[in-house]
Scaffold this motif. Structure first.
Motif, PDB file in Angstrom:
ATOM      1  N   ASP A 140       0.860  -1.188   0.000  1.00 36.72           N
ATOM      2  CA  ASP A 140       0.000   0.000   0.000  1.00 36.72           C
ATOM      3  C   ASP A 140       0.895   1.236   0.000  1.00 36.72           C
ATOM      4  O   ASP A 140       1.504   1.585   1.022  1.00 36.72           O
ATOM      5  CB  ASP A 140      -0.905  -0.024   1.232  1.00 36.72           C
ATOM      6  CG  ASP A 140      -1.915   1.115   1.223  1.00 36.72           C
ATOM      7  OD1 ASP A 140      -1.913   1.908   0.261  1.00 36.72           O
ATOM      8  OD2 ASP A 140      -2.689   1.209   2.187  1.00 36.72           O
ATOM      9  N   LEU A 141       0.981   1.897  -1.133  1.00 33.92           N
ATOM     10  CA  LEU A 141       1.856   3.064  -1.259  1.00 33.92           C
ATOM     11  C   LEU A 141       1.348   4.262  -0.479  1.00 33.92           C
ATOM     12  O   LEU A 141       2.117   5.196  -0.212  1.00 33.92           O
ATOM     13  CB  LEU A 141       2.009   3.437  -2.740  1.00 33.92           C
ATOM     14  CG  LEU A 141       2.667   2.378  -3.635  1.00 33.92           C
ATOM     15  CD1 LEU A 141       2.704   2.865  -5.079  1.00 33.92           C
ATOM     16  CD2 LEU A 141       4.065   2.032  -3.140  1.00 33.92           C
ATOM     17  N   THR A 142       0.078   4.267  -0.107  1.00 36.40           N
ATOM     18  CA  THR A 142      -0.452   5.404   0.652  1.00 36.40           C
ATOM     19  C   THR A 142       0.124   5.453   2.070  1.00 36.40           C
ATOM     20  O   THR A 142       0.014   6.491   2.745  1.00 36.40           O
ATOM     21  CB  THR A 142      -1.984   5.330   0.725  1.00 36.40           C
ATOM     22  OG1 THR A 142      -2.388   4.123   1.387  1.00 36.40           O
ATOM     23  CG2 THR A 142      -2.590   5.336  -0.678  1.00 36.40           C
ATOM     24  N   GLN A 143       0.707   4.377   2.534  1.00 35.33           N
ATOM     25  CA  GLN A 143       1.292   4.363   3.866  1.00 35.33           C
ATOM     26  C   GLN A 143       2.725   4.900   3.882  1.00 35.33           C
ATOM     27  O   GLN A 143       3.341   5.020   4.950  1.00 35.33           O
ATOM     28  CB  GLN A 143       1.272   2.942   4.443  1.00 35.33           C
ATOM     29  CG  GLN A 143      -0.120   2.369   4.630  1.00 35.33           C
ATOM     30  CD  GLN A 143      -0.095   0.993   5.273  1.00 35.33           C
ATOM     31  OE1 GLN A 143       0.822   0.662   6.027  1.00 35.33           O
ATOM     32  NE2 GLN A 143      -1.102   0.194   4.991  1.00 35.33           N
ATOM     33  N   ILE A 161      11.728   2.496   3.802  1.00 34.31           N
ATOM     34  CA  ILE A 161      10.965   1.578   4.651  1.00 34.31           C
ATOM     35  C   ILE A 161       9.552   1.480   4.094  1.00 34.31           C
ATOM     36  O   ILE A 161       8.828   2.485   4.036  1.00 34.31           O
ATOM     37  CB  ILE A 161      10.943   2.062   6.110  1.00 34.31           C
ATOM     38  CG1 ILE A 161      12.373   2.194   6.650  1.00 34.31           C
ATOM     39  CG2 ILE A 161      10.140   1.089   6.979  1.00 34.31           C
ATOM     40  CD1 ILE A 161      12.442   2.758   8.060  1.00 34.31           C
ATOM     41  N   LEU A 162       9.159   0.282   3.706  1.00 39.16           N
ATOM     42  CA  LEU A 162       7.862   0.056   3.075  1.00 39.16           C
ATOM     43  C   LEU A 162       6.925  -0.686   4.027  1.00 39.16           C
ATOM     44  O   LEU A 162       7.387  -1.425   4.905  1.00 39.16           O
ATOM     45  CB  LEU A 162       8.026  -0.756   1.792  1.00 39.16           C
ATOM     46  CG  LEU A 162       8.845  -0.123   0.676  1.00 39.16           C
ATOM     47  CD1 LEU A 162       8.991  -1.116  -0.474  1.00 39.16           C
ATOM     48  CD2 LEU A 162       8.203   1.170   0.193  1.00 39.16           C
ATOM     49  N   PRO A 163       5.615  -0.493   3.848  1.00 34.95           N
ATOM     50  CA  PRO A 163       4.667  -1.302   4.640  1.00 34.95           C
ATOM     51  C   PRO A 163       4.771  -2.770   4.242  1.00 34.95           C
ATOM     52  O   PRO A 163       5.228  -3.107   3.139  1.00 34.95           O
ATOM     53  CB  PRO A 163       3.308  -0.720   4.274  1.00 34.95           C
ATOM     54  CG  PRO A 163       3.520  -0.073   2.940  1.00 34.95           C
ATOM     55  CD  PRO A 163       4.931   0.433   2.938  1.00 34.95           C
ATOM     56  N   ALA A 164       4.345  -3.614   5.137  1.00 35.28           N
ATOM     57  CA  ALA A 164       4.411  -5.056   4.867  1.00 35.28           C
ATOM     58  C   ALA A 164       3.555  -5.412   3.661  1.00 35.28           C
ATOM     59  O   ALA A 164       2.481  -4.823   3.446  1.00 35.28           O
ATOM     60  CB  ALA A 164       3.945  -5.835   6.093  1.00 35.28           C
ATOM     61  N   PRO A 165       4.012  -6.338   2.840  1.00 35.35           N
ATOM     62  CA  PRO A 165       3.177  -6.768   1.712  1.00 35.35           C
ATOM     63  C   PRO A 165       1.887  -7.408   2.208  1.00 35.35           C
ATOM     64  O   PRO A 165       1.853  -8.029   3.269  1.00 35.35           O
ATOM     65  CB  PRO A 165       4.053  -7.776   0.975  1.00 35.35           C
ATOM     66  CG  PRO A 165       5.034  -8.249   1.993  1.00 35.35           C
ATOM     67  CD  PRO A 165       5.265  -7.097   2.916  1.00 35.35           C
ATOM     68  N   GLN A 166       0.834  -7.261   1.413  1.00 35.23           N
ATOM     69  CA  GLN A 166      -0.471  -7.774   1.806  1.00 35.23           C
ATOM     70  C   GLN A 166      -1.241  -8.201   0.570  1.00 35.23           C
ATOM     71  O   GLN A 166      -0.885  -7.836  -0.565  1.00 35.23           O
ATOM     72  CB  GLN A 166      -1.271  -6.706   2.549  1.00 35.23           C
ATOM     73  CG  GLN A 166      -1.615  -5.500   1.671  1.00 35.23           C
ATOM     74  CD  GLN A 166      -2.353  -4.415   2.421  1.00 35.23           C
ATOM     75  OE1 GLN A 166      -1.998  -4.082   3.552  1.00 35.23           O
ATOM     76  NE2 GLN A 166      -3.368  -3.854   1.787  1.00 35.23           N
ATOM     77  N   LEU A 167      -2.292  -8.952   0.805  1.00 38.61           N
ATOM     78  CA  LEU A 167      -3.200  -9.272  -0.290  1.00 38.61           C
ATOM     79  C   LEU A 167      -3.929  -8.005  -0.699  1.00 38.61           C
ATOM     80  O   LEU A 167      -4.391  -7.223   0.140  1.00 38.61           O
ATOM     81  CB  LEU A 167      -4.202 -10.336   0.149  1.00 38.61           C
ATOM     82  CG  LEU A 167      -3.632 -11.707   0.551  1.00 38.61           C
ATOM     83  CD1 LEU A 167      -4.746 -12.627   1.022  1.00 38.61           C
ATOM     84  CD2 LEU A 167      -2.867 -12.348  -0.599  1.00 38.61           C
TER      85      LEU A 167
END
Length: 274
Positions: A140-143, A161-167
């Protein structure tokens, strides 16, 4: 002395009325037998194909095709369909801001749904299904905020630092119902299809997660973003990910159960609740 003179008087036949016409009963009876035979042949010609169709030995289409092939003149008309569309209604527009890095296509066959219905299961029915679905994962790039990107001058390296990958999306693209059981009851076959669709979607989601789709999404996101930043800045890039949040599941991957049905995990079956 003269003898007496005897005159012969001839009476002509009466020609005023025509002679009677003779009755020929044997000839008429022969014509009736001929007509009766022709009628019987026509009836048998029509009756035999009708009996074959009713008994299921053949179908009307196959029968006509066979006659047409024999005569070389019959051509079946093409199938036609009429579709009436309605006005499109926009229910909502949602900005995503997602980087979808992995898309997995999955399929299941022979999904059997058995529905018990009626007293002594008098209206019980069963159908099989085949389904195809797509599970997508990414980040989610908005995070991402301004604090997500840092620069270390000593090593000349950017750290992102990126948010964790998710479905990001779960859907059933195609489902077909086949091999329906015989029943004389008025049953809702679409309910069986909805149960099969829901079960397939959950199975697709769980199988994709167990198969490592989130790990693959992390790898692909790291590769894409690190290459992009490195090309733009000309510096080394290090990509880090926040811990995985198990609650980050989109609505499409947590569908509502079919209306009126409740899953009972103890018995591993569905129960109808009207």
């Amino acid at each position: 002395m003269s003898q007496p003179h005897n005159d012969l008087i001839v009476i002509p036949p009466d020609t005023s009325s025509p002679p009677p016409t003779p009755v020929r009963t044997s000839g008429n009876r022969g014509c009736l037998w001929i007509l009766g035979g022709i009628f019987a042949c026509v009836v048998l010609t029509l009756l035999i194909p009708a009996v074959l169709v009713l008994l299921g030995v053949t179908s009307v289409g196959a029968l006509l095709g066979g006659v047409g092939g024999a005569l070389g003149a019959y051509t079946a008309p093409p199938s036609v369909a009429s579709v009436i569309s309605t006005q499109t209604i926009v229910q909502g527009i949602q900005p995503l801001g997602q980087l979808i890095s992995v898309s997995a296509q999955l399929a299941q066959a022979d999904i059997a749904v058995s529905v018990g219905q009626g007293a002594l299961n008098a209206c019980g029915h069963q159908a099989r299904h085949v389904a195809q679905g797509t599970i997508e994962a990414g980040i989610d790039l908005t995070q991402i905020t301004e604090n997500s990107l840092g620069y270390n001058a000593a090593t000349d390296t950017y750290t992102l630092i990126l948010p964790a990958p998710q479905l990001t999306s779960c859907r059933v693209d195609y489902i077909r119902q086949y091999d329906r059981s015989f029943t004389t009851c008025d049953v809702d076959w679409d309910e069986a299809r909805l149960l099969a669709s829901y079960t397939s979607l959950i199975d697709f989601r769980d199988d994709a997660v167990e198969g490592g789709i989130l790990t693959r999404a992390e790898q692909e996101a790291r590769l894409v973003l690190s290459n992009f930043i490195q090309i733009v800045s000309g510096r080394r890039v290090e990509i880090l990910f926040n811990p995985t949040d198990a609650n980050m599941i989109p609505a499409s991957c947590e569908p509502n159960t079919p209306t009126g049905w409740v899953y009972v995990p103890e018995n591993r079956h569905w129960s109808r609740r009207d």
